[in-house]
Design an enzyme around this catalytic site. Structure first.
Site, PDB file in Angstrom:
ATOM      1  N   LYS A 102       0.825  -1.187  -0.008  1.00  0.00           N
ATOM      2  CA  LYS A 102       0.081  -0.175  -0.063  1.00  0.00           C
ATOM      3  C   LYS A 102       0.766   1.016   0.092  1.00  0.00           C
ATOM      4  O   LYS A 102       0.573   2.221  -0.788  1.00  0.00           O
ATOM      5  CB  LYS A 102      -0.969  -0.147   1.343  1.00  0.00           C
ATOM      6  CG  LYS A 102      -1.822  -1.198   1.174  1.00  0.00           C
ATOM      7  CD  LYS A 102      -2.972  -1.051   2.064  1.00  0.00           C
ATOM      8  CE  LYS A 102      -2.359  -1.294   3.559  1.00  0.00           C
ATOM      9  NZ  LYS A 102      -1.663  -2.670   3.763  1.00  0.00           N
ATOM     10  N   THR A 103       1.979   1.302   0.846  1.00  0.00           N
ATOM     11  CA  THR A 103       2.766   2.676   0.901  1.00  0.00           C
ATOM     12  C   THR A 103       3.548   2.515  -0.427  1.00  0.00           C
ATOM     13  O   THR A 103       3.364   3.717  -0.939  1.00  0.00           O
ATOM     14  CB  THR A 103       3.809   2.283   2.190  1.00  0.00           C
ATOM     15  OG1 THR A 103       3.084   2.103   3.340  1.00  0.00           O
ATOM     16  CG2 THR A 103       4.442   3.616   2.364  1.00  0.00           C
TER      17      THR A 103
ATOM     18  N   ASP B 185      -2.099   6.692   6.173  1.00  0.00           N
ATOM     19  CA  ASP B 185      -2.003   5.137   6.423  1.00  0.00           C
ATOM     20  C   ASP B 185      -2.938   4.856   7.786  1.00  0.00           C
ATOM     21  O   ASP B 185      -3.101   5.743   8.652  1.00  0.00           O
ATOM     22  CB  ASP B 185      -0.488   4.874   6.812  1.00  0.00           C
ATOM     23  CG  ASP B 185      -0.195   3.311   6.653  1.00  0.00           C
ATOM     24  OD1 ASP B 185      -1.174   2.465   6.104  1.00  0.00           O
ATOM     25  OD2 ASP B 185       0.772   2.685   6.991  1.00  0.00           O
TER      26      ASP B 185
ATOM     27  N   THR C 242      -6.290  -1.940   6.670  1.00  0.00           N
ATOM     28  CA  THR C 242      -6.187  -3.255   6.684  1.00  0.00           C
ATOM     29  C   THR C 242      -7.689  -3.809   6.170  1.00  0.00           C
ATOM     30  O   THR C 242      -7.497  -4.788   5.565  1.00  0.00           O
ATOM     31  CB  THR C 242      -5.671  -3.899   7.889  1.00  0.00           C
ATOM     32  OG1 THR C 242      -6.392  -3.247   9.144  1.00  0.00           O
ATOM     33  CG2 THR C 242      -4.209  -3.530   7.991  1.00  0.00           C
TER      34      THR C 242
ATOM     35  N   ARG D 159       6.609  -8.018   1.455  1.00  0.00           N
ATOM     36  CA  ARG D 159       7.461  -7.673   2.805  1.00  0.00           C
ATOM     37  C   ARG D 159       8.167  -8.893   3.289  1.00  0.00           C
ATOM     38  O   ARG D 159       9.198  -8.837   4.001  1.00  0.00           O
ATOM     39  CB  ARG D 159       6.625  -6.872   3.795  1.00  0.00           C
ATOM     40  CG  ARG D 159       7.588  -6.514   5.186  1.00  0.00           C
ATOM     41  CD  ARG D 159       6.851  -5.731   6.212  1.00  0.00           C
ATOM     42  NE  ARG D 159       6.644  -4.219   5.644  1.00  0.00           N
ATOM     43  CZ  ARG D 159       5.634  -3.643   5.721  1.00  0.00           C
ATOM     44  NH1 ARG D 159       4.573  -4.231   6.349  1.00  0.00           N
ATOM     45  NH2 ARG D 159       5.260  -2.782   5.292  1.00  0.00           N
TER      46      ARG D 159
END
Ligand code: ATP
Length: 334
Positions: A64-65, A109, A158, A217
Protein backbone atom coordinates in the site's frame (compact mmCIF):
# COMPACT_ATOMS: atom_id res chain seq x y z
CA UNK A 1 26.77 -4.92 20.81
CA UNK A 2 28.29 -3.62 17.59
CA UNK A 3 25.15 -1.75 16.57
CA UNK A 4 22.22 -0.62 18.66
CA UNK A 5 18.76 -2.09 18.06
CA UNK A 6 17.66 1.24 16.61
CA UNK A 7 20.53 1.33 14.16
CA UNK A 8 19.79 -2.22 13.07
CA UNK A 9 16.13 -1.33 12.60
CA UNK A 10 17.08 1.73 10.58
CA UNK A 11 19.32 -0.41 8.42
CA UNK A 12 16.47 -2.85 7.77
CA UNK A 13 14.17 -0.01 6.85
CA UNK A 14 16.78 1.41 4.50
CA UNK A 15 17.04 -1.92 2.74
CA UNK A 16 13.24 -2.19 2.57
CA UNK A 17 13.03 1.21 0.97
CA UNK A 18 15.81 0.37 -1.51
CA UNK A 19 13.78 -2.65 -2.61
CA UNK A 20 10.60 -0.67 -3.31
CA UNK A 21 9.50 -0.62 -6.93
CA UNK A 22 9.31 2.99 -8.20
CA UNK A 23 6.88 2.66 -11.10
CA UNK A 24 3.69 0.72 -11.83
CA UNK A 25 5.57 -1.21 -14.52
CA UNK A 26 8.08 -2.36 -11.89
CA UNK A 27 5.34 -3.22 -9.38
CA UNK A 28 4.81 -6.98 -9.79
CA UNK A 29 1.51 -8.76 -9.06
CA UNK A 30 -1.83 -7.17 -8.10
CA UNK A 31 -2.55 -7.09 -11.82
CA UNK A 32 -6.14 -5.93 -11.44
CA UNK A 33 -5.45 -3.03 -9.06
CA UNK A 34 -2.40 -2.09 -11.07
CA UNK A 35 -4.35 -1.93 -14.31
CA UNK A 36 -7.21 0.01 -12.72
CA UNK A 37 -4.82 2.52 -11.17
CA UNK A 38 -2.95 2.91 -14.42
CA UNK A 39 -6.22 4.01 -16.05
CA UNK A 40 -7.14 6.41 -13.25
CA UNK A 41 -3.69 8.04 -13.38
CA UNK A 42 -3.53 8.14 -17.15
CA UNK A 43 -6.92 9.87 -17.36
CA UNK A 44 -5.99 12.39 -14.67
CA UNK A 45 -2.74 13.23 -16.45
CA UNK A 46 -4.66 13.73 -19.70
CA UNK A 47 -7.03 16.16 -17.99
CA UNK A 48 -4.17 17.79 -16.14
CA UNK A 49 -6.10 17.50 -12.88
CA UNK A 50 -5.59 15.76 -9.57
CA UNK A 51 -7.18 12.28 -9.77
CA UNK A 52 -9.99 11.13 -7.49
CA UNK A 53 -9.07 10.07 -3.97
CA UNK A 54 -7.78 6.50 -3.78
CA UNK A 55 -8.45 3.95 -1.04
CA UNK A 56 -6.17 0.92 -0.77
CA UNK A 57 -7.17 -1.95 1.43
CA UNK A 58 -5.50 -5.22 2.32
CA UNK A 59 -3.35 -6.97 4.93
CA UNK A 60 -0.01 -5.42 5.98
CA UNK A 61 3.03 -5.68 3.72
CA UNK A 62 1.25 -6.12 0.38
CA UNK A 63 2.39 -2.78 -1.04
CA UNK A 64 0.00 0.00 0.00
CA UNK A 65 2.77 2.46 0.91
CA UNK A 66 4.68 1.47 -2.20
CA UNK A 67 1.62 2.16 -4.36
CA UNK A 68 1.07 5.56 -2.74
CA UNK A 69 4.66 6.47 -3.60
CA UNK A 70 4.18 5.21 -7.14
CA UNK A 71 0.98 7.25 -7.53
CA UNK A 72 2.83 10.43 -6.55
CA UNK A 73 5.77 9.57 -8.80
CA UNK A 74 3.53 8.80 -11.79
CA UNK A 75 1.79 12.15 -11.30
CA UNK A 76 5.13 13.91 -10.76
CA UNK A 77 3.54 15.25 -7.60
CA UNK A 78 5.05 15.70 -4.14
CA UNK A 79 4.01 13.18 -1.48
CA UNK A 80 3.22 13.69 2.17
CA UNK A 81 2.97 10.74 4.50
CA UNK A 82 1.04 10.53 7.74
CA UNK A 83 -1.12 8.02 9.57
CA UNK A 84 -4.42 7.78 11.42
CA UNK A 85 -2.87 7.21 14.87
CA UNK A 86 -0.59 10.25 14.36
CA UNK A 87 -3.65 12.48 13.99
CA UNK A 88 -5.08 12.91 17.46
CA UNK A 89 -6.95 16.17 16.97
CA UNK A 90 -8.86 17.65 14.06
CA UNK A 91 -6.44 20.58 14.31
CA UNK A 92 -3.49 18.28 13.47
CA UNK A 93 -5.20 17.31 10.26
CA UNK A 94 -6.22 20.91 9.45
CA UNK A 95 -2.57 21.93 9.76
CA UNK A 96 -1.43 19.18 7.40
CA UNK A 97 -4.16 19.92 4.86
CA UNK A 98 -3.60 23.65 4.81
CA UNK A 99 0.12 23.09 4.26
CA UNK A 100 -0.40 21.00 1.10
CA UNK A 101 0.62 22.34 -2.28
CA UNK A 102 -1.57 22.06 -5.36
CA UNK A 103 -1.80 18.51 -6.69
CA UNK A 104 0.10 17.04 -3.73
CA UNK A 105 -0.56 13.43 -2.80
CA UNK A 106 -1.38 12.87 0.87
CA UNK A 107 -0.86 9.31 2.07
CA UNK A 108 -2.87 8.53 5.18
CA UNK A 109 -1.94 5.09 6.48
CA UNK A 110 -4.23 3.26 8.92
CA UNK A 111 -6.96 5.72 8.06
CA UNK A 112 -9.48 3.66 10.09
CA UNK A 113 -7.63 4.68 13.27
CA UNK A 114 -8.21 8.41 12.93
CA UNK A 115 -10.24 10.21 15.58
CA UNK A 116 -13.89 11.00 14.90
CA UNK A 117 -13.55 14.81 14.72
CA UNK A 118 -10.57 14.48 12.36
CA UNK A 119 -12.63 12.16 10.21
CA UNK A 120 -15.41 14.72 9.90
CA UNK A 121 -12.95 17.41 8.94
CA UNK A 122 -11.56 15.08 6.31
CA UNK A 123 -15.02 14.59 4.72
CA UNK A 124 -15.25 18.26 3.89
CA UNK A 125 -11.66 18.53 2.74
CA UNK A 126 -12.06 15.58 0.37
CA UNK A 127 -15.28 16.87 -1.13
CA UNK A 128 -14.99 20.65 -1.20
CA UNK A 129 -11.27 21.25 -0.66
CA UNK A 130 -12.15 23.33 2.31
CA UNK A 131 -11.79 22.96 6.10
CA UNK A 132 -13.48 24.81 8.90
CA UNK A 133 -10.99 26.01 11.43
CA UNK A 134 -12.66 26.50 14.81
CA UNK A 135 -11.44 29.53 16.68
CA UNK A 136 -12.27 29.99 20.36
CA UNK A 137 -14.19 27.72 22.72
CA UNK A 138 -17.75 27.27 23.95
CA UNK A 139 -20.66 29.43 22.71
CA UNK A 140 -18.26 32.08 21.37
CA UNK A 141 -16.47 29.66 19.04
CA UNK A 142 -16.59 30.48 15.35
CA UNK A 143 -15.80 28.40 12.31
CA UNK A 144 -13.55 30.08 9.79
CA UNK A 145 -13.64 28.37 6.40
CA UNK A 146 -10.23 27.85 4.88
CA UNK A 147 -9.67 26.91 1.24
CA UNK A 148 -7.13 24.18 0.59
CA UNK A 149 -5.55 23.42 -2.78
CA UNK A 150 -6.87 20.42 -4.74
CA UNK A 151 -4.98 17.34 -3.56
CA UNK A 152 -5.27 13.58 -3.87
CA UNK A 153 -5.80 11.56 -0.75
CA UNK A 154 -4.46 8.02 -0.77
CA UNK A 155 -5.92 6.24 2.24
CA UNK A 156 -4.74 2.83 3.39
CA UNK A 157 -6.53 0.42 5.66
CA UNK A 158 -6.17 -3.22 6.55
CA UNK A 159 -9.90 -3.66 5.97
CA UNK A 160 -12.18 -1.33 4.01
CA UNK A 161 -15.07 -2.64 6.13
CA UNK A 162 -13.64 -0.83 9.16
CA UNK A 163 -14.29 2.57 7.57
CA UNK A 164 -17.53 4.41 8.16
CA UNK A 165 -19.72 4.50 5.02
CA UNK A 166 -19.53 8.29 4.52
CA UNK A 167 -15.73 8.14 4.43
CA UNK A 168 -15.61 5.14 2.13
CA UNK A 169 -18.06 6.84 -0.27
CA UNK A 170 -15.77 9.82 -0.72
CA UNK A 171 -13.10 7.77 -2.44
CA UNK A 172 -13.46 7.72 -6.22
CA UNK A 173 -11.44 4.53 -6.48
CA UNK A 174 -10.91 1.61 -4.12
CA UNK A 175 -8.27 -1.01 -4.76
CA UNK A 176 -8.32 -4.26 -2.82
CA UNK A 177 -4.87 -5.81 -2.54
CA UNK A 178 -4.82 -9.60 -2.42
CA UNK A 179 -2.15 -11.99 -1.14
CA UNK A 180 0.38 -12.65 -3.91
CA UNK A 181 0.66 -15.91 -5.82
CA UNK A 182 3.87 -17.89 -5.29
CA UNK A 183 5.06 -17.23 -8.87
CA UNK A 184 4.67 -13.49 -8.37
CA UNK A 185 6.56 -13.60 -5.08
CA UNK A 186 9.28 -15.64 -6.73
CA UNK A 187 9.84 -12.80 -9.21
CA UNK A 188 9.97 -10.34 -6.32
CA UNK A 189 12.55 -12.50 -4.49
CA UNK A 190 14.69 -12.71 -7.63
CA UNK A 191 14.43 -8.98 -8.21
CA UNK A 192 15.39 -8.21 -4.59
CA UNK A 193 18.26 -10.70 -4.70
CA UNK A 194 19.63 -8.97 -7.80
CA UNK A 195 19.34 -5.56 -6.10
CA UNK A 196 21.09 -6.86 -2.98
CA UNK A 197 23.71 -8.64 -5.08
CA UNK A 198 22.85 -12.02 -3.58
CA UNK A 199 23.57 -15.30 -5.38
CA UNK A 200 20.45 -17.49 -5.30
CA UNK A 201 19.32 -20.51 -7.31
CA UNK A 202 15.87 -20.44 -8.96
CA UNK A 203 14.66 -23.32 -6.73
CA UNK A 204 15.75 -21.48 -3.60
CA UNK A 205 13.89 -18.35 -4.73
CA UNK A 206 10.80 -20.54 -5.20
CA UNK A 207 11.22 -22.04 -1.74
CA UNK A 208 11.46 -18.62 -0.06
CA UNK A 209 8.49 -17.36 -2.09
CA UNK A 210 6.31 -20.32 -1.10
CA UNK A 211 7.00 -19.73 2.59
CA UNK A 212 6.30 -15.98 2.53
CA UNK A 213 2.57 -15.95 3.39
CA UNK A 214 1.73 -14.33 0.06
CA UNK A 215 3.40 -11.13 1.31
CA UNK A 216 6.26 -9.23 -0.40
CA UNK A 217 7.47 -7.64 2.83
CA UNK A 218 7.89 -11.12 4.33
CA UNK A 219 9.54 -12.44 1.14
CA UNK A 220 12.12 -9.64 1.33
CA UNK A 221 12.66 -10.20 5.03
CA UNK A 222 13.12 -13.96 4.67
CA UNK A 223 15.53 -13.39 1.80
CA UNK A 224 17.66 -11.20 4.06
CA UNK A 225 17.58 -13.74 6.89
CA UNK A 226 18.49 -16.60 4.54
CA UNK A 227 21.32 -14.45 3.18
CA UNK A 228 22.66 -14.02 6.75
CA UNK A 229 22.56 -17.78 7.19
CA UNK A 230 24.29 -18.36 3.84
CA UNK A 231 27.07 -15.92 4.68
CA UNK A 232 27.70 -17.21 8.19
CA UNK A 233 27.26 -20.96 7.71
CA UNK A 234 28.21 -21.39 4.05
CA UNK A 235 29.83 -19.62 1.11
CA UNK A 236 27.05 -17.02 0.64
CA UNK A 237 25.29 -18.81 -2.20
CA UNK A 238 21.63 -19.52 -1.47
CA UNK A 239 20.72 -23.05 -2.54
CA UNK A 240 17.48 -24.87 -1.89
CA UNK A 241 18.95 -27.06 0.87
CA UNK A 242 20.40 -24.03 2.56
CA UNK A 243 17.17 -22.03 2.34
CA UNK A 244 15.25 -24.94 3.88
CA UNK A 245 17.64 -25.20 6.82
CA UNK A 246 17.56 -21.44 7.33
CA UNK A 247 13.75 -21.19 7.20
CA UNK A 248 13.41 -24.11 9.61
CA UNK A 249 15.78 -22.32 11.97
CA UNK A 250 13.65 -19.16 11.77
CA UNK A 251 10.53 -21.26 12.50
CA UNK A 252 8.80 -20.52 9.23
CA UNK A 253 7.05 -23.74 8.28
CA UNK A 254 6.42 -25.26 4.85
CA UNK A 255 3.11 -23.48 4.46
CA UNK A 256 4.68 -20.18 5.46
CA UNK A 257 3.05 -20.07 8.88
CA UNK A 258 5.14 -18.28 11.47
CA UNK A 259 5.09 -18.48 15.28
CA UNK A 260 2.05 -16.26 15.65
CA UNK A 261 0.03 -18.13 13.02
CA UNK A 262 0.84 -21.48 14.60
CA UNK A 263 0.20 -20.05 18.06
CA UNK A 264 -3.31 -19.05 17.01
CA UNK A 265 -4.07 -22.45 15.50
CA UNK A 266 -2.52 -24.22 18.44
CA UNK A 267 -4.63 -22.31 20.98
CA UNK A 268 -7.73 -22.78 18.87
CA UNK A 269 -7.31 -26.56 18.63
CA UNK A 270 -5.64 -27.55 21.88
CA UNK A 271 -7.21 -25.09 24.29
CA UNK A 272 -10.61 -24.46 22.79
CA UNK A 273 -11.27 -27.81 21.11
CA UNK A 274 -11.34 -26.19 17.68
CA UNK A 275 -13.79 -23.43 18.65
CA UNK A 276 -15.98 -21.58 18.13
CA UNK A 277 -14.16 -19.09 20.30
CA UNK A 278 -14.37 -15.30 20.43
CA UNK A 279 -11.57 -13.16 19.05
CA UNK A 280 -10.75 -11.52 22.38
CA UNK A 281 -10.43 -14.84 24.20
CA UNK A 282 -8.23 -16.18 21.43
CA UNK A 283 -6.03 -13.06 21.53
CA UNK A 284 -5.53 -13.37 25.28
CA UNK A 285 -4.62 -17.04 24.88
CA UNK A 286 -1.79 -16.19 22.45
CA UNK A 287 -0.77 -13.09 24.41
CA UNK A 288 -1.39 -10.67 21.54
CA UNK A 289 -3.55 -7.65 20.82
CA UNK A 290 -6.95 -8.34 19.27
CA UNK A 291 -6.01 -6.25 16.22
CA UNK A 292 -2.80 -8.20 15.64
CA UNK A 293 -4.63 -11.52 15.63
CA UNK A 294 -7.44 -10.17 13.48
CA UNK A 295 -5.47 -8.12 10.97
CA UNK A 296 -2.08 -9.84 10.81
CA UNK A 297 -2.62 -13.55 11.49
CA UNK A 298 -6.20 -14.28 10.51
CA UNK A 299 -6.40 -13.08 6.89
CA UNK A 300 -3.71 -15.54 5.83
CA UNK A 301 -5.09 -18.39 7.98
CA UNK A 302 -8.53 -17.83 6.45
CA UNK A 303 -7.18 -17.66 2.94
CA UNK A 304 -5.11 -20.84 3.49
CA UNK A 305 -8.22 -22.65 4.68
CA UNK A 306 -7.11 -23.23 8.30
CA UNK A 307 -9.49 -20.94 10.09
CA UNK A 308 -13.06 -19.82 9.57
CA UNK A 309 -14.76 -16.75 11.01
CA UNK A 310 -18.30 -17.63 11.97
CA UNK A 311 -20.97 -15.54 13.72
CA UNK A 312 -20.31 -17.59 16.89
CA UNK A 313 -16.54 -17.19 16.79
CA UNK A 314 -13.36 -18.54 15.26
CA UNK A 315 -13.31 -22.18 14.19
CA UNK A 316 -10.41 -24.45 13.20
CA UNK A 317 -10.92 -26.39 9.97
CA UNK A 318 -9.87 -30.06 9.58
CA UNK A 319 -6.79 -28.80 7.66
CA UNK A 320 -5.70 -26.89 10.77
CA UNK A 321 -5.82 -30.00 12.95
CA UNK A 322 -3.88 -31.95 10.36
CA UNK A 323 -1.32 -29.15 9.95
CA UNK A 324 -0.57 -29.34 13.68
CA UNK A 325 -0.22 -33.09 13.40
CA UNK A 326 -3.37 -33.73 15.45
CA UNK A 327 -6.24 -36.00 14.56
CA UNK A 328 -9.47 -34.27 13.61
CA UNK A 329 -12.03 -34.72 16.43
CA UNK A 330 -15.29 -36.36 15.38
CA UNK A 331 -17.55 -33.90 17.18
CA UNK A 332 -15.79 -30.70 16.06
CA UNK A 333 -17.94 -27.94 14.55
CA UNK A 334 -16.85 -26.69 11.14
P1 ATP B 1 1.87 -1.63 5.78
O1 ATP B 1 0.45 -1.32 5.59
O2 ATP B 1 2.16 -2.67 6.82
O3 ATP B 1 2.80 -0.43 5.87
P2 ATP B 1 2.18 -1.90 2.99
O4 ATP B 1 1.03 -2.62 2.39
O5 ATP B 1 2.18 -0.42 2.94
O6 ATP B 1 2.32 -2.39 4.46
P3 ATP B 1 4.73 -1.70 1.68
O7 ATP B 1 5.48 -0.99 2.75
O8 ATP B 1 4.29 -0.92 0.51
O9 ATP B 1 3.50 -2.47 2.31
O10 ATP B 1 5.59 -2.91 1.11
C1 ATP B 1 6.39 -3.69 1.95
C2 ATP B 1 7.65 -4.13 1.22
O11 ATP B 1 7.31 -5.05 0.21
C3 ATP B 1 8.43 -3.00 0.55
O12 ATP B 1 9.76 -3.05 0.93
C4 ATP B 1 8.34 -3.26 -0.93
O13 ATP B 1 9.61 -3.19 -1.49
C5 ATP B 1 7.85 -4.67 -1.05
N1 ATP B 1 6.80 -4.77 -2.06
C6 ATP B 1 5.49 -4.56 -1.86
N2 ATP B 1 4.80 -4.77 -2.99
C7 ATP B 1 5.70 -5.13 -3.93
C8 ATP B 1 5.59 -5.50 -5.31
N3 ATP B 1 4.42 -5.55 -5.91
N4 ATP B 1 6.71 -5.80 -5.97
C9 ATP B 1 7.91 -5.77 -5.32
N5 ATP B 1 8.07 -5.45 -4.03
C10 ATP B 1 6.98 -5.13 -3.33
Amino acid sequence: PLVSADAADLEERKIESALRPRTLAEFGGQRRVSEQLELVLHAARGRNRAPDHVLLSGPPGLGKTTLAMIIAAELSAPLRITSGPAIQHAGDLAAILSGLSEGEVLFLDEIHRMSRPAEELLYMAMEDFRVDVIVGKGPGATAIPLEIPPFTLVGATTRAGLLPGPLRDRFGFTGHLEFYEAVELEKIVNRSAALLDVDITPEAAGEIASRSRGTPRIANRLLRRVRDFAEVRADGIITIALSRSALDLYEVDKMGLDRLDRGVLDALCRRFGGGPVGLSTLAVAVGEERETVEEVAEPFLVRSGYLARTPRGRVATPAAWRHLGLSVPKNATF
